[in-house]
Design a protein around this motif. Sequence first.
Motif, short mmCIF file in Angstrom:
data_model
loop_
_atom_site.label_atom_id
_atom_site.label_comp_id
_atom_site.label_asym_id
_atom_site.label_seq_id
_atom_site.Cartn_x
_atom_site.Cartn_y
_atom_site.Cartn_z
N HIS A 101 -7.04 -1.20 -2.80
CA HIS A 101 -6.37 -1.67 -1.58
C HIS A 101 -7.06 -2.93 -1.04
N VAL B 228 -2.79 5.88 0.36
CA VAL B 228 -3.37 6.28 1.65
C VAL B 228 -3.92 7.70 1.57
N GLN B 229 -3.19 8.57 0.89
CA GLN B 229 -3.61 9.96 0.78
C GLN B 229 -4.76 10.13 -0.21
N GLN C 57 0.85 -1.19 0.00
CA GLN C 57 0.00 0.00 0.00
C GLN C 57 0.89 1.24 0.00
N PRO C 58 1.13 1.83 -1.16
CA PRO C 58 1.97 3.04 -1.23
C PRO C 58 1.34 4.19 -0.44
N LYS C 59 2.19 5.09 -0.01
CA LYS C 59 1.71 6.24 0.75
C LYS C 59 0.72 7.07 -0.07
N SER C 60 0.94 7.10 -1.39
CA SER C 60 0.05 7.88 -2.25
C SER C 60 -1.38 7.33 -2.22
#
Length: 242
Positions: free
Chosen positions: A38, A25-26, A20-23
């Motif tokens: 996700h 999550v945002q 799960q890339p940080k992008s």
Amino acid sequence: MSILFLKLLLAHFIGDFVLQPKSWVQKRREHIGYLLIHVATHTMLLVLLFIPELPDQWQVILFISCAHLLIDSGKIYFEKRFPKRAFLLFIADQTLHILSLVAVILYQYGLSIDWGTLFSPKNLLYVLAFVLTAFVSPIMLRVFFSKWTSEVDVASKPTKSLVDAGMLIGIMERLLIVFFIQVGFLSGIGFLLGAKSIFRFGDLTNAKDTKFTEYILVGTLASFVAGIAIGYGLRIGLQYLV
């Protein structure tokens, strides 16, 4: 049971922290598509891990996927309402995810608790030591220092410290002291005291206030004394009461 739970945990942590890339999550806060991707990633991980038992475990995969979607949707909702509670929401989110996995285990294998073992004197002593270290000692130390608070006027010191950071540092150092005593690593206590003294040296030098310096030193020593007392109390209790 243990293999099933380990597979569920592995899929959860890989899906939540590795894939799960940080992008995502945002962006998932504004675009539901990233949330669905996700959840689909989690589903595929579960399918891969349960390929041999897929005909028997498809209900488990479906339940966990739906639960994950529901929990993450709730987290996104509360993140928008309480943007400054990110850490608390993260803990709540992960706790709910783990509980959903535990629910699967309980559903498939039932609940069997050995209350005698759970509430054994040894376990109760460990819990008591943790409560004393994390909750009781901070209050006792705060009361102990209350007579000097107005005299030193700590609140007026120009600091840029994090909120409640001092209290958390104190709790963690006492937990480490208790742990070091249990494993017999007494030199670790000296290392901990030395490390804290080094980091505090700059604050004490810049303060140029004898009372404030004494306040910090007494606070450090009192915290260590509390940790040592709890640590040896636990050790003696384990030796003579268990």
